[in-house]
Design an enzyme around this catalytic site. Sequence first.
Site, PDB file in Angstrom:
ATOM      1  N   HIS A 259       0.839  -1.202   0.000  1.00 59.14           N
ATOM      2  CA  HIS A 259       0.000   0.000   0.000  1.00 59.14           C
ATOM      3  C   HIS A 259       0.867   1.242   0.000  1.00 59.14           C
ATOM      4  O   HIS A 259       2.000   1.228   0.471  1.00 59.14           O
ATOM      5  CB  HIS A 259      -0.936   0.021   1.218  1.00 59.14           C
TER       6      HIS A 259
ATOM      7  N   HIS B  93       0.896   5.298   1.273  1.00 56.76           N
ATOM      8  CA  HIS B  93       0.323   6.286   2.186  1.00 56.76           C
ATOM      9  C   HIS B  93       0.418   7.667   1.530  1.00 56.76           C
ATOM     10  O   HIS B  93       1.492   8.046   1.043  1.00 56.76           O
ATOM     11  CB  HIS B  93       1.139   6.398   3.476  1.00 56.76           C
TER      12      HIS B  93
END
Length: 145
Positions: free
Chosen positions: A107, A109
Amino acid sequence: MSLHGAYDPDNIFAKILRGEIPSVKVWEDDEVLAFMDVFPQSEGHVLVVSKTSKARTLLDMEPEVLTRLTAAVQRTARAVEKALKPEGFSLMQFNGEAGGQTVFHLHFHIVPRWADRAMKGHGHAPMADVEHLKALASRIVAELD
Ligand code: 5GP
């Protein structure tokens, strides 16, 4: 958790993608999901994940999926910038426990930054109020191109 190993289908983000635990979604399509970090390091901290890949880290991800994911990160960051007017933002992506990673589903951020507001430490931020996150997500999604 090291850089290498099998994808755990019960990691938190896999559960969010399957709808088994709730999240505050910003936007999604068939391939990506952008959602609010529930322990935000700053106001408007958004996470962007692939819905199709089982990559744990950057090392594992299929290049064509990474291309779509990074385009989604840029689209989301543009909307965050328009909605929240930060003075800057930090784009972060951690790999392996020693690299700061805590959830092993790759992922990115997006952390909005303001010069006069300190960013909270990674893994040291308190849980946000869900209604506040929903309000932020609504403002961000309104600015999506
Ligand atoms: P990592 O440390 O793996 O780079 O980032 C994981 C992120 O997931 C952290 O910023 C953490 O705050 C966030 N996080 C952990 N659990 C949850 C959750 O249940 N829901 C949401 N939305 N974010 C979470």
